[in-house]
Design a protein around this motif. Sequence first.
Motif, mmCIF file in Angstrom:
data_model
loop_
_atom_site.group_PDB
_atom_site.id
_atom_site.type_symbol
_atom_site.label_atom_id
_atom_site.label_comp_id
_atom_site.label_asym_id
_atom_site.label_seq_id
_atom_site.Cartn_x
_atom_site.Cartn_y
_atom_site.Cartn_z
ATOM 1 N N LYS A 12 41.594 39.875 46.697
ATOM 2 C CA LYS A 12 42.208 40.681 47.742
ATOM 3 C C LYS A 12 43.867 40.601 47.796
ATOM 4 N N HIS A 13 44.381 39.243 47.349
ATOM 5 C CA HIS A 13 45.743 39.113 47.787
ATOM 6 C C HIS A 13 46.516 39.547 46.534
ATOM 7 N N PRO A 16 47.586 43.702 40.059
ATOM 8 C CA PRO A 16 46.778 43.604 38.744
ATOM 9 C C PRO A 16 47.184 42.447 37.680
ATOM 10 N N ALA A 17 48.092 41.905 37.998
ATOM 11 C CA ALA A 17 48.638 40.649 36.930
ATOM 12 C C ALA A 17 48.055 39.413 37.368
ATOM 13 N N GLY A 18 47.448 39.276 38.689
ATOM 14 C CA GLY A 18 46.762 38.226 39.255
ATOM 15 C C GLY A 18 47.478 37.341 40.016
ATOM 16 N N ILE A 19 48.572 37.919 40.456
ATOM 17 C CA ILE A 19 49.666 36.957 41.222
ATOM 18 C C ILE A 19 49.803 37.520 42.842
ATOM 19 N N ARG A 24 50.922 40.634 51.121
ATOM 20 C CA ARG A 24 49.767 39.644 51.363
ATOM 21 C C ARG A 24 50.167 38.470 51.980
ATOM 22 N N TYR A 25 51.286 37.762 51.532
ATOM 23 C CA TYR A 25 51.798 36.685 52.097
ATOM 24 C C TYR A 25 52.036 36.770 53.612
ATOM 25 N N ARG A 68 48.902 32.334 42.207
ATOM 26 C CA ARG A 68 47.708 33.213 41.393
ATOM 27 C C ARG A 68 46.576 32.654 41.998
ATOM 28 N N HIS A 69 45.638 33.883 41.728
ATOM 29 C CA HIS A 69 44.454 34.060 42.017
ATOM 30 C C HIS A 69 43.724 32.588 41.693
ATOM 31 N N GLY A 70 43.188 32.122 43.027
ATOM 32 C CA GLY A 70 42.240 30.744 42.641
ATOM 33 C C GLY A 70 43.306 29.617 43.588
#
Length: 138
Positions: A12-13, A16-19, A24-25, A68-70
């Motif tokens: 959710k943060h 589409p590029a996964g960053i 969201r910060y 990045r995601h994760g």
Amino acid sequence: MAFHFPQKVLFKHCDPAGIVFYPRYFEMLNDCVEAFFDEVLGLPFETLHATGGVPTAEITTRFLAPSRHGDHLTIALTVTRVGQSSLGLMFTADCGDETRFTARSTLVLLGENGRPRPWPEGVRQILLDREEAPAHVP
């Protein structure tokens, strides 16, 4: 004495590029502040907001590297200034040894009438005990 808040970067943060999409910060920072008020000050937002609030009056942020995601971030919150009704905060968000972003903000304690009010004495003392001189951050 910084308050540390762990934050895993969730789907959710991210864009589409996964960053992390930068707004969201700000949500993460607010989550950190909310946890600080609950865990350190003993003033959970659900109690505080029944008779006022602590809106952000000012915020500056510096984005240093993408997250990045994760990723697992640690957001460190430091009290830098305690005013009559205001509070200066500094944040540093790290992932391992890399700083991802830094921020400084000012919060203002408001009463039911929407006007600034003084910090309750017990809360003010905790804040003063945690206050540190502002450090230079990248």
